[in-house]
Design an enzyme around this catalytic site. Structure first.
Site, short mmCIF file in Angstrom:
data_model
loop_
_atom_site.label_atom_id
_atom_site.label_comp_id
_atom_site.label_asym_id
_atom_site.label_seq_id
_atom_site.Cartn_x
_atom_site.Cartn_y
_atom_site.Cartn_z
N CYS A 167 0.90 -1.45 0.01
CA CYS A 167 0.06 -0.21 0.07
C CYS A 167 0.88 1.37 0.07
CB CYS A 167 -0.95 -0.06 1.20
SG CYS A 167 -0.21 0.08 2.68
N HIS A 213 -2.52 1.29 6.77
CA HIS A 213 -2.91 1.22 5.53
C HIS A 213 -2.67 2.77 4.72
CE1 HIS A 213 -4.25 -0.47 1.75
NE2 HIS A 213 -5.25 0.31 1.63
N ASN A 225 -5.78 2.09 -4.34
CA ASN A 225 -4.91 1.47 -3.27
C ASN A 225 -4.38 -0.05 -3.77
OD1 ASN A 225 -7.04 -0.06 -0.63
ND2 ASN A 225 -7.79 0.82 -2.60
#
Length: 252
Positions: A167, A213, A225
């Site tokens: 990510c 994240h 993402n």
């Protein structure tokens, strides 16, 4: 008359001889007794008997000069069994060293093979990936550029290239194409740029990140993402991508 005189003389001589024997006998007895006493004085009797005549002596004390024998260095000899055991141990040591070298060589070969395979995959992925470079340095251009990787680049933990990224690696790669350097950490990315107070105030191109994240906001409550290994790079609702609180940061 002469005969009588001879008889008397013989009698007197006999008496004298007897007297001589009688006188000599006590003297001999005394001499014998004296000899016995002298013998007893030379070899006195003892009443002490050793009780440990069969006990083995354990003394190692060497007194006196024995010509250097007390300091002799006697070499130790090994039995055939000891020699065989040492030979076997040396053989086992050599075999173990040989096995270790073989294992090390096998590991190096495997590592080289993995590296070659990874390079091949990266080259293949880069060759098959077709994206248009950014046409400007605006937030809209950044979102358009980021969306081209959807469904094309897999999720790879620790990755930060188009052959595979996680990510924060994805966010770092995209912003690097616009001249903005970011760390490879979602938690650190959550502190860059200017804070945006809420999702309602967010604009496309903003970073949404927390300690777990990171992604790039594309508008309408959606974020692009690198989601997970099974889904790769995707566009998902912010609520799906993030659990708990998060930070919204504006860099363009």
């Amino acid at each position: 008359m002469k005969t009588v005189q001879q008889t008397v003389s013989m009698f007197v001589a006999a008496v004298a001889v007897c007297a001589t024997f009688v006188a000599a006998a006590p003297a001999a007895t005394a001499a014998d007794q004296s000899g016995v006493v002298a013998s007893e004085r030379s070899f006195p009797k003892t009443s002490v008997a050793r009780k440990d005549v069969l006990k083995e002596s354990v003394s190692t004390d060497v007194k006196g000069n024995w010509g250097g024998i007390e300091s002799l260095n006697v070499p130790k000899t090994k039995s055939q069994a000891e020699k065989d055991a040492e030979a076997k141990a040396e053989q086992e040591r050599q075999e173990a060293a040989a096995r270790a070298q073989q294992e090390a060589a096998a590991q190096q070969a495997a590592a080289a093979s993995r590296s070659a395979t990874r390079s091949s995959l990266e080259s293949s992925s880069s060759a098959s990936l077709t994206v248009n470079p950014p046409d400007s340095k605006t937030a809209a251009a950044l979102v358009s550029y980021a969306e081209q990787f959807v469904g094309q680049v897999p999720y790879v933990w620790g990755g930060s290239t188009t052959s595979g990224w996680d990510c924060s690696g994805f966010v770092m790669y995209v912003f690097a194409q616009f001249g903005i350097s970011l760390p490879h950490s979602s938690g650190a990315q959550a502190g860059y740029g200017t804070a945006v107070p809420s999702l309602a105030s967010a604009q496309p191109g903003d970073i949404i990140a927390n300690s777990a994240h990171a992604g790039i906001y594309v508008g309408n409550g959606m974020v692009v993402n690198a989601l997970n290994p099974s889904q790769g790079t995707q566009i998902t609702p912010v609520a799906w991508a993030f659990t708990g609180s998060y930070s919204i940061r504006r860099l363009l």
